[in-house]
Enzyme design. Structure first.
Site, PDB file in Angstrom:
ATOM      1  N   LYS A   1       0.819  -1.220   0.000  1.00  0.00           N
ATOM      2  CA  LYS A   1       0.000   0.000   0.000  1.00  0.00           C
ATOM      3  C   LYS A   1       0.850   1.266   0.000  1.00  0.00           C
ATOM      4  O   LYS A   1       0.518   2.230  -0.696  1.00  0.00           O
ATOM      5  CB  LYS A   1      -0.960   0.000   1.182  1.00  0.00           C
ATOM      6  CG  LYS A   1      -0.321   0.122   2.551  1.00  0.00           C
ATOM      7  CD  LYS A   1      -1.377   0.149   3.642  1.00  0.00           C
ATOM      8  CE  LYS A   1      -0.747   0.261   5.011  1.00  0.00           C
ATOM      9  NZ  LYS A   1       0.002   1.519   5.210  1.00  0.00           N
ATOM     10  N   THR A   2       1.939   1.276   0.774  1.00  0.00           N
ATOM     11  CA  THR A   2       2.781   2.476   0.802  1.00  0.00           C
ATOM     12  C   THR A   2       3.428   2.695  -0.562  1.00  0.00           C
ATOM     13  O   THR A   2       3.515   3.830  -1.055  1.00  0.00           O
ATOM     14  CB  THR A   2       3.849   2.358   1.899  1.00  0.00           C
ATOM     15  OG1 THR A   2       3.214   2.128   3.166  1.00  0.00           O
ATOM     16  CG2 THR A   2       4.682   3.628   1.989  1.00  0.00           C
TER      17      THR A   2
ATOM     18  N   ASP B   1      -3.269   7.761   4.859  1.00  0.00           N
ATOM     19  CA  ASP B   1      -2.859   6.372   5.058  1.00  0.00           C
ATOM     20  C   ASP B   1      -3.483   5.845   6.351  1.00  0.00           C
ATOM     21  O   ASP B   1      -3.790   6.615   7.266  1.00  0.00           O
ATOM     22  CB  ASP B   1      -1.331   6.307   5.139  1.00  0.00           C
ATOM     23  CG  ASP B   1      -0.797   4.886   5.011  1.00  0.00           C
ATOM     24  OD1 ASP B   1      -1.549   4.005   4.544  1.00  0.00           O
ATOM     25  OD2 ASP B   1       0.374   4.666   5.373  1.00  0.00           O
ATOM     26  N   GLU B   2      -3.678   4.541   6.432  1.00  0.00           N
ATOM     27  CA  GLU B   2      -4.235   3.883   7.628  1.00  0.00           C
ATOM     28  C   GLU B   2      -5.558   4.534   8.041  1.00  0.00           C
ATOM     29  O   GLU B   2      -5.796   4.835   9.217  1.00  0.00           O
ATOM     30  CB  GLU B   2      -3.237   3.931   8.791  1.00  0.00           C
ATOM     31  CG  GLU B   2      -1.873   3.334   8.491  1.00  0.00           C
ATOM     32  CD  GLU B   2      -1.887   1.808   8.403  1.00  0.00           C
ATOM     33  OE1 GLU B   2      -2.980   1.206   8.474  1.00  0.00           O
ATOM     34  OE2 GLU B   2      -0.794   1.217   8.260  1.00  0.00           O
TER      35      GLU B   2
ATOM     36  N   GLN C   1      -7.737  -4.654   9.678  1.00  0.00           N
ATOM     37  CA  GLN C   1      -6.625  -4.356  10.576  1.00  0.00           C
ATOM     38  C   GLN C   1      -6.942  -3.182  11.507  1.00  0.00           C
ATOM     39  O   GLN C   1      -6.043  -2.529  12.014  1.00  0.00           O
ATOM     40  CB  GLN C   1      -5.354  -4.066   9.776  1.00  0.00           C
ATOM     41  CG  GLN C   1      -4.873  -5.248   8.950  1.00  0.00           C
ATOM     42  CD  GLN C   1      -3.547  -4.981   8.269  1.00  0.00           C
ATOM     43  OE1 GLN C   1      -2.490  -4.988   8.894  1.00  0.00           O
ATOM     44  NE2 GLN C   1      -3.597  -4.746   6.967  1.00  0.00           N
TER      45      GLN C   1
ATOM     46  N   ARG D   1       1.782 -11.103  10.190  1.00  0.00           N
ATOM     47  CA  ARG D   1       3.164 -10.627  10.371  1.00  0.00           C
ATOM     48  C   ARG D   1       4.157 -11.683   9.894  1.00  0.00           C
ATOM     49  O   ARG D   1       5.327 -11.379   9.660  1.00  0.00           O
ATOM     50  CB  ARG D   1       3.465 -10.322  11.849  1.00  0.00           C
ATOM     51  CG  ARG D   1       2.624  -9.264  12.544  1.00  0.00           C
ATOM     52  CD  ARG D   1       2.508  -8.002  11.757  1.00  0.00           C
ATOM     53  NE  ARG D   1       1.264  -8.003  10.977  1.00  0.00           N
ATOM     54  CZ  ARG D   1       1.012  -7.158   9.996  1.00  0.00           C
ATOM     55  NH1 ARG D   1       1.901  -6.252   9.654  1.00  0.00           N
ATOM     56  NH2 ARG D   1      -0.131  -7.212   9.335  1.00  0.00           N
TER      57      ARG D   1
END
Length: 748
Positions: free
Chosen positions: A41-42, A230-231, A261, A615
């Protein structure tokens, strides 16, 4: 600006997969990018900004990108510098940094003078302490941290003191609502008089500025034509409103996030902000990033299998780029110590196979779980670092309680006394302590002896010091007669420390769990050292947190570089490791006992587990214990309900990795209550409620009268119902432990 071109017109977009390229090529209007874990995504966000400037002719100083942490903002700036000419003109920051920039430029429009200061957490507490005095309903023992929590939550929800006062419930965090609102008013007035704002004001005051001065909003919108968030699933109401106002003119808002998330509800995050994005912007384009570049297919299969049970989500499925790889292993250990040993065994095995310790992480639900893992790794000679916390025996509440123990066995330990005499506050101020210390020095006596004779030394507050000396006398008697675990339980419940933590909200609840784990540690030690005293246990604790270890931690920024990482699943968000262990997959831990009756609580716990699973890059291990110690007592544990949902997605193994048949230890499900999949707790969850947090007919501190021993004070309480016992200190008979059912006590 140029228009009408597609992804094929840019060499940049050829470096992305089709879904990433489609999102990066979005030009004008609102857009929602649903970005799964490990989906890049980044990278997509940065390439979108680069594509805007290079292909569509957008000037860098028309671009704003906001995120939540300074680290994430720095990473965005670093990546952008390699792709974008004139990247220094981009506005990339956290929400709060953006607020500072805007208020420094335009704050005078809403009464902020130039040079205003920003108060940190300690500054906030100092002001709250000043203004809370003489407010009806606020007592001298009220914890200012509780009030700060109320103020912070109010600001994240854009509530004024008047809004807070109008709330439906009479009490908030145990305080009368009117009283909390009055402290809020005084706090705001004091800040204004001192030309200061706090951290929460950086958002709320910017929102107020935009609402009250449209001309300022228009100027900032000229600088933020293309907005990226973002987020987005982690935004609270204030951040949502700030974003909405900025985007209200040009509507070029692109948000990136993943409802699966969303795990920070306790910090004020509102998952509805991302779930309702298409309601807020009906014409929004939606892009899904589902290809996962991080994890093996076996890990992703497990993650998808888990999260599909949630209802509060936007549809997506993680698609693996990597091959299937190793199977996910589940191990049920006999108890939490064996669980730690299983982790240490496999860490050692994989290290011998070529993995660095730094490539492995152990994730848990609560910080208190780290203790048994730390000790198992230490026995195995494996270095470990704790992220987002400190070593178990270095935690504030642990050091405080061990200081109570130290003073109990050594009344000359002035260092321990100075640490605990104000924890909790007892009305013994710095001036009184200074006078007592001077008297003790002149008379070559301990500070505790001076407290016992305070009526000879102090003009004011002598009785409080005498009461403290009397309390420590009772502790000294208990230290001689109780086992280490029983003594610590007694000290925790009798010192007033527990009431202090109960007032500290979420942070206090975590510290209570750590104190429960300290009792567990003492009980385990007692089992291995029959006849050992609390003094012997203190020696062991000192060795586990020695001066040499502390010096090594300072010199090496904590631990050797090649160390296993230990952290909560909340702290693990945004990170990745080749090997991940998730420990404590049990009812009451994962999901946590506090989530069982909260609306949406189980769904958030499932999202947290999902974050933990995703993770893992190559290997994933899940563990649970058949028995787990709780507040010094070993209880049968039950497998997490999430393990049942994951049936078929993992292999059950013994400690050597031999596959076994999975036989579920079922949790007893009762009828649903609330929303979001929450349930009433299983009988076991109720049965084993910790005495530290349970409701008892006696809580400690009550004045009572006994037919034989006269008047006394309840110092500690244990058990419930017919088995409830109290430890009472009588002026005439000293410390007595009595069964309430037969003691014939009356309250004074």
């Amino acid at each position: 600006m140029t228009s009408g071109a597609g992804p094929s017109d840019s060499g940049l977009l050829s470096q992305l997969n089709p879904n990433q390229a489609a999102a990066a090529d979005h030009f004008t209007g609102p857009a929602l990018v649903i970005a799964g874990a490990g989906s890049g995504k980044t990278r997509t966000l940065i390439y979108r900004i680069a594509h805007l400037t290079q292909h569509y002719g957008v000037q860098p100083d028309q671009v704003l990108a906001v995120t939540f942490t300074n680290k994430a903002a720095a990473e965005m700036r670093e990546r952008a510098s390699h792709l974008i000419k004139g990247a220094n003109g981009l506005w990339m920051s956290t929400f709060h940094s953006a607020g500072v920039r805007i208020l420094r430029a335009y704050g005078e429009y809403i009464g902020l003078k130039r040079g205003f200061v920003i108060y940190d957490d300690d500054d906030q507490l100092d002001i709250i302490k000043e203004v809370m005095g003489n407010v009806p309903g606020i007592g001298p023992d009220t914890n200012p941290r509780v009030i700060r929590g109320i103020l912070d939550r109010s600001k994240s929800n854009l509530l004024t003191p008047a809004d807070l006062e109008r709330g439906a419930e009479r009490y908030i965090s145990g305080l009368p609502r009117e009283a909390a609102a009055e402290v809020f008013r005084r706090y705001e007035a004091r800040k204004k008089a001192q030309n200061a704002i706090d951290f929460g004001d950086l958002i709320t005051e910017t929102v107020r500025l935009f609402q009250e001065v449209p001309g300022v909003l228009s100027r900032v919108q000229d600088r933020a034509v293309f907005i990226h968030v973002d987020e987005y699933q982690d935004t609270n109401k204030a951040q949502y409103e700030l974003t909405r106002l900025l985007a209200s003119r040009d509507r070029n808002l692109l948000v990136v996030g993943d409802p699966d998330q969303s795990i920070y509800k306790f910090r004020g995050a509102d998952i509805q902000n991302i779930l309702d994005f298409q309601k807020d912007y009906p014409d929004a384009k939606v892009y899904r990033l589902e290809h996962n570049y991080r994890s093996s297919a076996s890990v992703l299969d497990l993650a998808n299998k888990l999260i599909e049970k949630n209802t509060e989500r936007l549809e997506k499925t993680l698609l693996p780029i990597k091959e299937r790889g190793h199977a996910v292993y589940f191990h049920r250990a006999n108890d939490h110590r064996a669980e730690g040993d299983f982790v240490a065994e496999w860490v050692t095995r994989m290290h011998h196979e070529g993995k660095k310790f730094s490539e492995m992480a152990v994730l848990y639900r609560t910080n208190a779980q780290s203790r048994s893992i730390e000790e198992s790794l230490r026995r195995g000679g494996i270095a470990a670092k704790i992220v987002g916390g400190v070593g178990f025996y270095d935690r504030r509440e642990i050091r405080d309680m061990l200081s109570y123990a130290r003073l109990s066995i050594n009344p000359s330990d002035d260092v321990a006394l100075r640490r605990i005499i104000g924890r909790p506050k007892r009305g013994i101020g710095d001036t009184a302590i200074q006078k007592l210390s001077e008297w003790a020095r002149i008379n070559n006596m301990s500070l505790l002896s001076a407290c016992a004779r305070a009526e000879e030394i102090l003009d004011r507050g002598a009785q409080k010091a005498v009461e403290f000396a009397s309390l420590m006398e009772a502790f000294a008697t208990a230290a001689e007669n109780y086992t280490p675990g029983s003594f610590l339980r007694f000290a925790i419940e009798s010192s007033g420390y527990l009431d202090l933590l109960r007032q500290e909200g979420q942070e206090g609840a975590v510290r209570v769990e750590n104190l429960e784990e300290l009792v567990n540690a003492a009980e385990e030690w007692q089992q291995e050292h029959e006849g050992g005293t609390i003094a012997d246990f203190l020696d062991e604790a000192a060795l586990l947190s020695s001066v040499d270890d502390a010096r090594t931690r300072r010199e090496n920024n904590g631990v050797p570089e090649d160390s296993v990482t230990l952290m909560t699943m909340h702290n693990a968000k945004g990170l990745e490791f080749p090997v991940v262990f998730i420990v404590g997959a049990e009812e009451g831990l994962l999901p946590s006992k506090n989530s069982l009756n909260e609306p949406g609580g189980i769904e958030e716990e499932r999202r947290l587990f999902y974050v933990g699973i995703t993770r893992a890059m190559e290997r994933l291990f899940l563990t649970a214990a058949q028995n787990r110690m709780q507040y010094g007592k070993t209880n049968a544990a039950e497998d997490s309900r999430f393990l049942e949902e994951l049936m078929g997605g993992f292999e059950t193994v013994d400690q050597y990795g031999q596959v076994q048949e999975y036989r579920q230890k079922t949790w007893r499900d009762f009828r649903p209550s609330g929303s979001g999949g929450s349930h009433t707790p299983a009988p076991s969850a109720v049965k084993h409620t910790s005495p530290l947090t349970g409701e008892l007919s006696y809580r400690g501190g009550e004045k009572v009268r006994h037919p034989k021993f006269g008047e006394g004070q309840v110092l500690a309480v244990s058990g419930v119902g017919d088995k409830q016992e109290v430890s009472v200190h009588f002026a005439s008979a000293g410390l007595k432990k009595l069964l309430v059912k037969f003691a014939n006590l009356t309250r004074v």
